[in-house]
Design a protein around this motif. Structure first.
Motif, mmCIF file in Angstrom:
data_model
loop_
_atom_site.group_PDB
_atom_site.id
_atom_site.type_symbol
_atom_site.label_atom_id
_atom_site.label_comp_id
_atom_site.label_asym_id
_atom_site.label_seq_id
_atom_site.Cartn_x
_atom_site.Cartn_y
_atom_site.Cartn_z
ATOM 1 N N LEU A 157 41.492 -2.262 67.445
ATOM 2 C CA LEU A 157 42.259 -1.127 67.934
ATOM 3 C C LEU A 157 43.546 -0.929 67.137
ATOM 4 N N VAL A 158 44.215 -2.014 66.807
ATOM 5 C CA VAL A 158 45.463 -1.910 66.042
ATOM 6 C C VAL A 158 45.181 -1.368 64.637
ATOM 7 N N GLN A 159 44.172 -1.903 63.974
ATOM 8 C CA GLN A 159 43.884 -1.464 62.609
ATOM 9 C C GLN A 159 43.467 -0.003 62.557
ATOM 10 N N VAL A 160 42.571 0.397 63.443
ATOM 11 C CA VAL A 160 42.118 1.782 63.441
ATOM 12 C C VAL A 160 43.253 2.705 63.873
ATOM 13 N N GLY A 161 44.043 2.276 64.857
ATOM 14 C CA GLY A 161 45.161 3.094 65.301
ATOM 15 C C GLY A 161 46.160 3.343 64.182
ATOM 16 N N LEU A 162 46.554 2.303 63.492
ATOM 17 C CA LEU A 162 47.502 2.470 62.385
ATOM 18 C C LEU A 162 46.907 3.295 61.254
ATOM 19 N N LEU A 163 45.634 3.087 60.962
ATOM 20 C CA LEU A 163 44.978 3.870 59.923
ATOM 21 C C LEU A 163 44.980 5.354 60.279
ATOM 22 N N LEU A 164 44.657 5.677 61.522
ATOM 23 C CA LEU A 164 44.607 7.071 61.937
ATOM 24 C C LEU A 164 45.994 7.705 62.026
ATOM 25 N N ILE A 165 47.015 6.906 62.237
ATOM 26 C CA ILE A 165 48.371 7.450 62.277
ATOM 27 C C ILE A 165 48.899 7.682 60.866
ATOM 28 N N ILE A 166 48.675 6.744 59.965
ATOM 29 C CA ILE A 166 49.280 6.801 58.633
ATOM 30 C C ILE A 166 48.448 7.606 57.639
ATOM 31 N N MET A 167 47.146 7.424 57.651
ATOM 32 C CA MET A 167 46.287 7.982 56.605
ATOM 33 C C MET A 167 46.352 9.505 56.457
ATOM 34 N N PRO A 168 46.298 10.293 57.528
ATOM 35 C CA PRO A 168 46.292 11.747 57.324
ATOM 36 C C PRO A 168 47.559 12.299 56.667
#
Length: 87
Positions: A16-27
C-alpha cells in the motif's frame, strides 16, 4: 499463528505504501512525460489530462489512508487477541 498474520500485514502495508507513493508522485514527475511519449497519442492525451492525473493522485492518497487504517486495526486485533476471554 501470529507470525503469518504479521508477515501478511507487513507485506500488505508495504504494498500500500509503495503503490500510494507511486500514484502520488509519478503523474507529476518528468518520468510521466517520457511514459506518455511511448504510448498511443489518444491514450496519452487522456492520461495527461490534469483531471486524470489528479484522480491518480487521489487514489494514491487513498492507499496511504488505508495504511493508517490497517495499522490502527492491526493494533486493535492484537489487543483483542491478547485479552483473556470474558467470564
Amino acid at each position: 499463528m501470529r507470525l503469518p498474520r504479521l508477515v501478511f500485514t507487513a507485506v500488505y502495508i508495504g504494498y500500500l505504501v509503495q503503490v500510494g507513493l507511486l500514484l502520488i508522485i509519478m503523474p507529476w514527475s518528468s518520468a510521466w512525460r517520457i511514459l506518455m511519449s511511448r504510448i498511443p497519442p489518444t491514450a496519452a492525451w487522456l492520461l495527461d489530462a490534469p483531471a486524470v492525473r489528479g484522480a491518480l493522485t487521489a487514489l494514491g492518497v487513498l492507499h496511504l489512508l488505508l495504511v493508517v487504517a490497517e495499522v490502527i486495526h492491526a493494533g486493535a486485533r492484537e489487543r483483542r487477541s491478547t485479552l483473556p476471554p470474558p467470564t
